[in-house]
Scaffold this motif. Structure first.
Motif, PDB file in Angstrom:
ATOM      1  N   ASP A  23       0.832  -1.210   0.000  1.00  0.00           N
ATOM      2  CA  ASP A  23       0.000   0.000   0.000  1.00  0.00           C
ATOM      3  C   ASP A  23       0.869   1.264   0.000  1.00  0.00           C
ATOM      4  OD1 ASP A  23      -3.291   0.151   1.010  1.00  0.00           O
ATOM      5  OD2 ASP A  23      -2.121   1.953   0.632  1.00  0.00           O
ATOM      6  N   GLY A  24       0.576   2.155  -0.923  1.00  0.00           N
ATOM      7  CA  GLY A  24       1.256   3.446  -0.925  1.00  0.00           C
ATOM      8  C   GLY A  24       2.658   3.429  -1.485  1.00  0.00           C
ATOM      9  N   LYS A 355      -5.691  -1.669   6.992  1.00  0.00           N
ATOM     10  CA  LYS A 355      -5.952  -1.989   5.581  1.00  0.00           C
ATOM     11  C   LYS A 355      -6.749  -3.281   5.435  1.00  0.00           C
ATOM     12  CE  LYS A 355      -3.763   1.575   4.045  1.00  0.00           C
ATOM     13  NZ  LYS A 355      -4.447   2.674   3.362  1.00  0.00           N
ATOM     14  N   HIS A 465      -1.675   2.515  -5.016  1.00  0.00           N
ATOM     15  CA  HIS A 465      -1.450   3.920  -5.379  1.00  0.00           C
ATOM     16  C   HIS A 465      -0.119   4.298  -4.732  1.00  0.00           C
ATOM     17  CE1 HIS A 465      -2.315   4.917  -1.236  1.00  0.00           C
ATOM     18  NE2 HIS A 465      -3.342   4.116  -1.344  1.00  0.00           N
TER      19      HIS A 465
HETATM   20 MN   LIG Z   1      -3.805   2.535  -0.163  1.00  0.00          MN
END
Ligand SMILES: [Mn+2]
Ligand SMILES: O=C(O)[C@H](O)COP(=O)(O)O
Ligand SMILES: [Mn+2]
Length: 541
Positions: A23-24, A355, A465
């Motif tokens: 994530d990220g 998450k 992302h």
């Molecule tokens: Mn995310």
């Protein structure tokens, strides 16, 4: 739903397929603003040089947002990953309904206006920025204007200050125009329109996945009962917190009071309350607090006024939260997990609290619960309740150990996991912590690769992302911490330990997150569903 077709001559590997979502973790400029670049990542460095590495889009129209100026986010990212095609998302759906006026044509809006014209106030609660991740301030403006045109005499605004999807101290950029609009209505129409309460989004109201219900309680007490730190204006509150060294997202709950020290906006019987956030994860808990009856157990709500509550969208279509909502959400069906459940594929999903909902609820098209409890296992590792720059490793090691156990159990043909570190630590804007976060993820990816190799399986490493890939921006020569997501592409790479040159990268034009689901089907030996976007691999005849 029709069954998937098998691929002639390719039945997948004997070992499991593991999808790792970092994530990220985006692909940014190779400079000193990029924690992913600065981190020591021997494993990712090797993977990114592989023949099966391809950058893919995770923002803007590739994930159903209004324009390519819109950064991606976990919700739309996991929707696109799990659905195998792109759906017009929150911001875009709501923009469409505002553009056509459908927002104001529905029965619910008219019920709100009617109730308000019988003497009730209309309260707007929501994230106050134009980031288009959870909300857009332009929707708030249009609803306030519309109420004023409809003769509604009393409106209260309860802004949740952002500083996370936009710059860390940008609150006044949004507070000032709202104050100006409310003043214009007061001056021109003599109506009673004011800001009533608010707070920083990470400290007040916008908790998610039940990580900390106290956040919601602080918001409930301020918005409903007028309980919180008292100020005469929102601007005074913001400036006081700045003087105390507190950034927008972490501000405490504040309540605006009149000269007599009385809150100006407590909720009363007969009022309406609209949560104008269109994104669900950080909107569900407040919605439950308003919608639940006496069985509500998460905190003491005190006296619950008779308020007509509406969310901007339906935040959970399975749990039917909230009961009332203004704009229809995208109806996401035929997700990849549904197709694979029809093929009796054993699946797991695992992450930590921050998450967990993304790899389950959002992955399954905004639906909570199992698709098939006989085939699936969802695992949530409880996240720490401290600022993540103080614990950047978060629960990556625990997720890794549990994933290894699930993989070795032999019960699952494929599993998906989300390492929250790159995003949650990226949001703190602390570079050193973000570097540690990414290095931790790299270490865990290495460990999982070796386990899957031992099992003769396949690993896909990707992200939903960017965030850690841009930790500051330089404005007028000054470095400013950047806590938001990015517009950068994200990595996608396949590591297939049984590879015998059966396939190659398909060279899909403009590849994005919505191409991953078809690729998962292929790697498991199935043709993609016809309506899915193309696979990132094609089989060599
Ligand atoms: Mn995310
Ligand atoms: O909710 C948040 O933390 C941010 O606004 C968006 O981040 P996410 O999309 O990674 O959750
Ligand atoms: Mn994020």
């Amino acid at each position: 739903m029709e069954r998937l077709k098998t691929i002639d001559g390719f039945e997948g590997r004997k070992g499991p397929l593991l999808l790792i979502i970092m994530d990220g973790v985006g692909l940014g400029r190779e400079d000193d603003s990029n924690a992913v670049h600065l981190a020591k990542t021997p494993t990712l460095d090797r993977l990114f040089k592989s023949d099966f590495f391809v950058p893919i889009a995770a923002h803007g129209e590739a994930v159903g947002l209004p324009s390519d100026e819109d950064m991606g986010n976990s919700e739309v990212g996991h929707n696109a990953l799990g659905a195998g095609r792109v759906f017009a998302q929150g911001a875009k759906r709501v923009n469409e309904d505002f553009a056509t006026g459908a927002v104001f044509g529905g029965a619910l809006w008219n019920k709100i206006v009617q109730r308000a014209n019988n003497g009730g106030a209309v309260h707007f609660i929501g994230l106050l920025s134009d980031a288009n991740v959870h909300s857009n301030i332009n929707h708030l403006y249009q609803m306030i204007e519309r109420l004023a045109e409809s003769g509604v005499k009393k409106v209260r605004v309860h802004p949740l200050l952002d500083g996370r999807d936009v710059g860390p101290r940008t609150a006044m950029t949004y507070v000032e125009p709202v104050e100006a609009l409310l003043k214009r209505v007061r001056d021109e129409k003599g109506f009673d329109y004011v800001i009533a309460s608010g707070g920083g989004r990470m400290n007040v109201t916008m908790d998610r996945y039940c990580a900390d219900w106290n956040i919601v309680k602080r918001g409930w007490d301020a918005h409903v009962h007028g309980i919180g730190r008292q100020f005469r204006s929102c601007s005074e509150a913001v400036n006081t917190f700045y003087q105390e060294g507190v950034d927008d997202q972490y501000m405490g709950a504040f309540v605006i009071v009149d000269e007599g020290g009385n809150p100006v906006g407590k909720m009363q019987d007969g009022d309406c309350a609209v949560l104008y956030n269109f994104r669900g994860d950080r909107a569900i808990e407040l919605s439950q607090a308003f919608d639940a009856g006496s069985d509500f157990k998460h905190f003491d709500r005190g006296n619950v006024p008779d308020v007509l509550y509406a969310g901007m969208m339906e935040y959970d279509s399975e749990a039917k939260v909230p009961k009332n909502y203004i704009v229809q959400p995208p109806l996401i069906q035929q997700t990849v997990a549904e197709y694979l459940a029809l093929e009796n594929i054993g699946m797991f999903a695992i992450s930590e609290t921050q998450k967990y909902g993304h790899v389950t609820y959002f992955w399954n098209g905004n639906k909570s619960g199992y698709i098939n409890a006989d085939l699936e296992t969802y695992v949530e590792i409880t996240s720490d309740r401290i600022p993540f720059d103080q614990a950047p490793k978060m629960k990556a090691y625990e997720i890794t150990e549990k994933t290894i156990e699930l993989l070795k159990s032999g019960k699952f043909k494929w599993g998906r996991l989300n390492f929250a570190n790159g995003d949650m630590v990226g949001h703190t804007g602390v570079m050193e912590a973000a570097i540690t976060a990414v290095e931790t993820v790299d270490e865990c990816v290495a460990k999982l690769l070796s386990v899957v190799e031992g099992l003769g399986g396949t690993v896909i490493v990707t992200a939903d992302h960017g965030n850690a890939d841009e930790m500051f921006e330089v404005k007028k020569g000054k470095k400013t911490a950047k806590t938001s997501h990015t517009l950068n592409k994200v990595p996608f790479v396949i590591v297939d330990f049984g590879f015998k040159s059966e396939y190659r990268l398909s060279g899909v034009s403009n590849p994005g997150l919505s191409n991953v689901a078809a690729t998962i089907c292929n790697l498991l030996g199935f043709e993609k569903p016809p309506q899915y976007d193309a696979s990132l691999i094609s089989f060599t005849k």
